[in-house]
Design an enzyme around this catalytic site. Structure first.
Site, PDB file in Angstrom:
ATOM      1  N   HIS A 103     -63.813  -8.340  12.812  1.00  0.00           N
ATOM      2  CA  HIS A 103     -64.246  -9.570  13.203  1.00  0.00           C
ATOM      3  C   HIS A 103     -63.039 -10.634  13.297  1.00  0.00           C
ATOM      4  O   HIS A 103     -63.195 -11.747  13.014  1.00  0.00           O
ATOM      5  CB  HIS A 103     -65.315 -10.096  12.403  1.00  0.00           C
ATOM      6  CG  HIS A 103     -66.412  -9.018  12.083  1.00  0.00           C
ATOM      7  ND1 HIS A 103     -67.637  -9.136  12.695  1.00  0.00           N
ATOM      8  CD2 HIS A 103     -66.537  -7.699  11.102  1.00  0.00           C
ATOM      9  CE1 HIS A 103     -68.269  -8.119  12.117  1.00  0.00           C
ATOM     10  NE2 HIS A 103     -67.714  -7.338  11.524  1.00  0.00           N
ATOM     11  N   SER A 151     -42.279 -21.641  30.046  1.00  0.00           N
ATOM     12  CA  SER A 151     -43.096 -22.862  30.458  1.00  0.00           C
ATOM     13  C   SER A 151     -42.438 -23.742  31.324  1.00  0.00           C
ATOM     14  O   SER A 151     -41.174 -24.062  31.218  1.00  0.00           O
ATOM     15  CB  SER A 151     -43.833 -23.331  29.249  1.00  0.00           C
ATOM     16  OG  SER A 151     -44.229 -24.388  29.722  1.00  0.00           O
TER      17      SER A 151
END
Lengths: 460, 460, 460, 460
Positions: free
Chosen positions: B157, B283
């Site tokens: 989870h 980027s």
């Protein structure tokens, strides 16, 4: 719960009568809890076997577990928001203090859930779905054998092609469905369980058990299963993915069969019909309609359930040692098994009521009688040395079409072609003139295919 | 054609360099025509073998066929609107009058197309895809073996659970990918061809050949293939469906691996990183970014290609002896094979450049060090007879959380629990105090899984 | 690149001739780069407009940008592994030192990519796809108007139902396709761009520009676009999702049309046929075949491209301010636009060559002439007070079927029913005896639908 | 029926409590029959209005129809195998002989079914789903407004990018969900009914009614609906397709929200948490776990239901005036509406319990504090004339990484860069040194987006 308050068509409409009887023991939520209980019992027994608890305690746990009901578990889950802990609490309430520690001992929730889910889907497949598919297969085999010599015009692109037999048509479904049943059986047999703990490394069980992997095998063996090759919190998804693929592709074969039948039932074709019952209404305004609703339904079930493979493939991805983004989606796997059984039942019943109309088969064949010799003529002309037989015949068909002449006559009178025809033995000329004989190995292949699948699937 | 005029990302972007070299011989349209030629040659040879034509004619056809090019065939197709007849015409133009009749003799288009398609996809799978998947598997095995003892906190989870090792994490991909490679090999091996004529009943070939099924087997044997169990105009779809399923589900395993890696690369987790080249730009505005673009790309390829299984399943349905509603759709099967290879190549290369950051692995483990003993403590407390150990520990964790106390201390000082702890041998107490040892069989299981797959796939 | 070395069927097979001419300016990779350049130019111009750089610098950037080619950008990308930075470098190389800073100034890669992608797909849709769909619509309208009175038996469940006209059948496609064109136009018009920076909060542009949102609007206005409602690094996915949905569902309408036509072309039905060219070959062995290959192809394109909506829906999910798991998948959106245009072109051309065979339409109607009065008879009997007309007629149809009597006679002679018939005016009795008149408002509705869509889509 | 004997997870698990209350009136099978009754009543009333029957008869039919139950209809269907005729029979049994003819008068089954289905899905959408989505929207708006200034590091590729605010993050869901709600409302409003008879040409109704299209409008108006643009036996599929698309894409936005939240809840990130109840159990063996099960569940519902769009798109195709291959599949449309409501309820409740941990948000931001100035520095350096600022800063970040120096210091001390920094006003230098201010328009945009959607959806 009022059945007609249900929201799923499966529950209010399709899951009734025999279908309910066959599926409820495996695919209902009551069954889900029962299978979790089976897993808890197998665990307790193995704990006793390995002397971790006493045999008496294991028996106590078994007896208690068998009394637990789904609604009791759901009640407890509401309080604590965890379904397996809820089950464990329900069992624990029913045993002595000394037995309490051994309920669910060393197990993580998903040891129980993964194992129980695999087992009930395996059982549903082997005990409900496969037998029904084999009954469908038997039905198809019987039709194929019965109609192996029944002349039918073969069709490609919806256009008349070369003649075959209705049995040969049916043998195609026999072979394809037979192959799918085999796949389904293999994949169901290969479903796996796990008792490797919260992240799959046997952390908890290794604390107290010397060979935790051997312990896992022992638990699963009691359930008739084997462990996954490398489980994390969950068994690797691919065992289930393969089974769902096998089932979905079997639905594809059923849908293809249904599609063919409903097209053969078109008003203009009418080679088959589904017997109608005396009271049955075809249409609310057109009292004369005989609609292929069962074949349509089989196709429709495929349209609903085949795309769910996308969900099955998506559930292959579980982050790290597992995420729970399959909490809802994987619950619906049971519906795929159910839908396949429903489709098989429908198709079997529709095929059993199938009337094959030999008159109409003959009539449709006759429509193309004149043109069928085009292929054998081209092959024979080539065999006797014509260097461009395909083109020669193609032009003759255009001529026949325009002039209204019979193709065979047009060809045999053609100056250029004459010499080739004169070389052919009588039997070949006869074939050209009696194209109903031009069915190749249709009957023989039908027999062989039916024999093969009777043997492989033990259909007597 | 200008490459950047192409419309498919496969052609202008992903199908370059090594990938191109590996796939072009099987999956390009040039390859499609070459494989059709192979099928025509196998046919000619068998005709000679069976004394239907002379050996010389078969040789003539073979020589002629090998000279035909895709663009020549496309040119002819434009004129006559039929691709296989176009191919046949191209071969026929290049042979003597006496050989002409035996080009494509007794075959229907789909004898050639179905056979050639199955064969080139089989070759692409066996000769290009599987070797690349095995290289990926080797890379994964090497990482798993190397890091089998490297402590990592297991996650379920997205939450810290129990400790494992990075090798154990990787072994999961090893086992799952290994299983998929096996499935792919089986399914590719099982692809089938056909030479059963226009509707599958051997109508044409039976005219001249005594045992038309034996003839079919003889043609296919020359190509290393077997006939389908019951073909109509086409081979039954399911052989291909199974292969596409195997490949799609292998992409699922790759996508899961990629997903895990990109999450482990998150800024806050940072357990792995992909080495960046000196010139590489992360980027266009944030010069410092190190983005997991290769892992993202592998996931993205899965998102694009997995849903195409819907098309594959839809192509199972072909009306009667076949319709052609798979004319466009089935052509895209080759893209699925290509995409799997592209994904494997990307993932292999990204995994080879993977840096495993042990410092960060340790730091993340330390974050949960205090709470990890909850599970082993609960198991041991139960083992020593505590009737409600799970609940007792659960409450202690809440207490520890609130008071900031260490869980292990809070438990050991607890009046009620004390007596149980006092029964435990030192080794168990040590484990509770040193949770980095609580990795169960992680290392051993890793070893076993790697050994198994090295052997099964002959990865040395 | 040799065209037949391509791997995608789109590139080597479908993207040729007119289709290529129409799509290359928008959907090729060359076009992708051109549209990125447009976005960079719009940015530069706006910088000048807002006095951030001089007009001269903007002009310099524009001139330089227009010289950049896709292959140049791909070359640079190989070196630095970043496609937009590669583009920026290519532009920067071509401008003076003083202009260099203003290339791509304040923008993040996705300001350019998101905007350029939206714009070229908008243009491809509006300038290539929609005009072609309108041509298809015109073709359908012309057929509907021409055949508005042509009697056809209506069919439900593949069974003859009540009579309509061929024009009415076609008007259904007119209305549905018209609706889809409208949806496509709305969705294309609503595609959005963005200039809100790396995470969507205008971080960079706000450094230097007073009203960064106004600046964004100004840049996009130059491209004929508006900003998204709330972009992050990327424009919200839903604008594109809606367009893809509109296109995919338009392909559904085309597939339905194609399916109907190929079934009406079945040998036994034969109400329509596609004109064959003199040289066209129908089958490589069956020279007489006339296969509906174009209709099959349209259906097949739908089978390939409709499931890609799963990918489109998956690309709605992008973690946080974006992940890049759509790097490959979203590139394939262009293929959906291309496939729709290819399908429209095929279907238009096939419909233009459609021959409607009135003789066959009549023959098929005649097959059910006797039974058609069942519905109007039941309605009229009820209208004249029969309390259970449906059941009464249903029983009469069974009787007629068994005895071979005509239904209308069987009904009119029936003792019980007689009295009701005697109340009916002549016109109604006439209708029962001449069921070819029982077409309701078929012709009138056809006219109205055609008129409506001629107006709404300005089809003259 | 025992609820836990149900086979669908919807019925036994998700369709309880409030969800049941909200959906049962529209989506249960009881509701289906009720809506068919509404359609029969509207028909009877219109017959009276148009003087085809008396007002008294219409009242009699209305009274009788309201007494019919689903189980009664199912009982009759078993006998006659036709569901609408079964309903008609049930009504007819309850009226006088003179009223009997006017029950279902001139209607075909699908006039009732198509109309009733559209109406109940419209009602379920407008009265149950949309209000719940608006409550979810309200919850999101409140969080966004509350946290509009709460600093958060923005993330792309799972990597830290530039700073934003938690409110800005949330505003993205506000805008996207708002857009989807709008689409859903439009599509629901646009669902259509039909009373055009068995093949859509008003054959039956035209027998007795002068303007059959006006009659259709009158019937539908009583139900608040309009007729389809061109129905056949059924309403054109696209009205429903559009609604299902709108709902499925809304589930996509919810899944994206849930995905982001569960990742923000990862142990290492921990910016949000869902409040746990005191009794709640996180794991059956790891008592300390706090798993994001609600967010996982929302994602999982999307995985199950999004792929069903493939079924919806497949149901666009219905041969000729309709086939019935949607008999099963279209029944499942109701499940898509239900699933969207269940997801909305879950997500709303999880978001209402969401704890935003400002300490952790700060800690995560601090992790990247040093590197954030890279972007603004590059922009400002460019603005002050540096010809290659991006590359200069990129190299500085590599240097800072290697040497451990602070980036901002490394840059400001750099010989080449110094001169540019010296030109910057203080405010800009301050921004570089205090990157927490570098949030652009995050807060303002958040406010604007929330205001817009409060107004558009009337959320007070």
């Amino acid at each position: 719960m009022d059945k007609y308050d249900a929201i799923s068509p499966l529950d209010y409409r399709y899951y009734t009568g025999e279908v309910f009887e066959k599926l409820q023991p495996y695919l209902s939520e009551n069954a889900a809890v029962n299978y979790q209980i089976k897993a808890e019992i197998a665990l307790a027994k193995t704990l006793a076997e390995k002397k971790i608890c006493s045999a008496k305690i294991a028996e106590e746990i078994e007896a208690a577990a068998k009394k637990v009901t789904a609604s009791e578990v759901y009640e407890e889950e509401k309080r604590i928001k965890h379904n397996i802990r809820a089950l464990v609490n329900c069992i624990r309430k029913k045993v002595s203090e000394s037995a309490k520690p051994y309920v669910h001992f060393t197990a993580t929730s998903n040891d129980i859930i993964s194992t129980a889910e695999a087992l009930r889907i395996k059982d549903a497949t082997e005990k409900a779905l496969v037998p029904e598919l084999i009954e469908l297969e038997r039905t198809l085999i019987e039709i194929a054998e019965r109609e192996k010599e029944t002349l039918q015009i073969g069709r490609t692109h919806g256009q008349h092609a070369e003649p075959i037999t209705f049995g040969f048509t049916t043998a195609s479904y026999v072979a394809r469905l037979g192959g799918r049943i085999t796949k389904i059986k293999e994949a169901a047999e290969n479903l796996r369980g796990k008792f490797s703990g919260a992240v799959g490394a046997y952390n908890a069980s290794s604390l107290l058990i010397k060979d935790a992997r051997e312990f896992e095998r022992a638990v699963l063996e009691k359930l008739g299963m084997k462990p996954g090759s490398h489980s994390t919190q969950i068994v690797e998804a691919e065992y289930m993915t393969d089974l769902m693929h096998a089932i979905a592709s079997a639905m594809g074969v059923m849908a293809n069969t249904a599609d063919d039948m409903r097209h053969l039932q078109r008003s203009e074709i009418a080679e088959v019909a589904e017997m109608f019952e005396a009271e049955q209404v075809g249409s609310s305004t057109m009292p004369h309609k005989r609609n292929p609703i069962n074949f349509e339904n089989v196709k429709s079930l495929w349209k609903e359930f085949m795309p769910r493979m996308v969900t099955v493939y998506s559930d292959q991805i579980s982050e790290h040692q597992r995420d729970l983004t399959n909490s809802a989606s994987s619950r619906f796997n049971t519906e795929i098994v159910a839908a396949a059984l429903i489709a098989a039942t429908r198709l079997k019943s529709a095929m059993q009521k199938l009337e094959v109309d030999k008159k109409m088969l003959k009539r449709n064949f006759e429509q193309s009688r004149e043109i069928i010799p085009a292929e054998p003529a081209y092959i024979l002309l080539a065999a006797y040395g014509h260097p461009d037989a395909h083109e020669a015949v193609r032009r003759k068909t255009l001529e026949a079409e325009k002039t209204g002449k019979k193709l065979i006559e047009a060809m045999m009178k053609d100056k250029e072609l004459k010499s080739y025809f004169s070389k052919m033995p009588k039997a070949q000329i006869e074939m050209l003139k009696n194209p109903e004989k031009y069915t190749g190995l249709a009957a023989q292949k039908t027999e062989d295919v039916c024999r093969e699948w009777r043997e492989r699937l033990k259909v007597k």
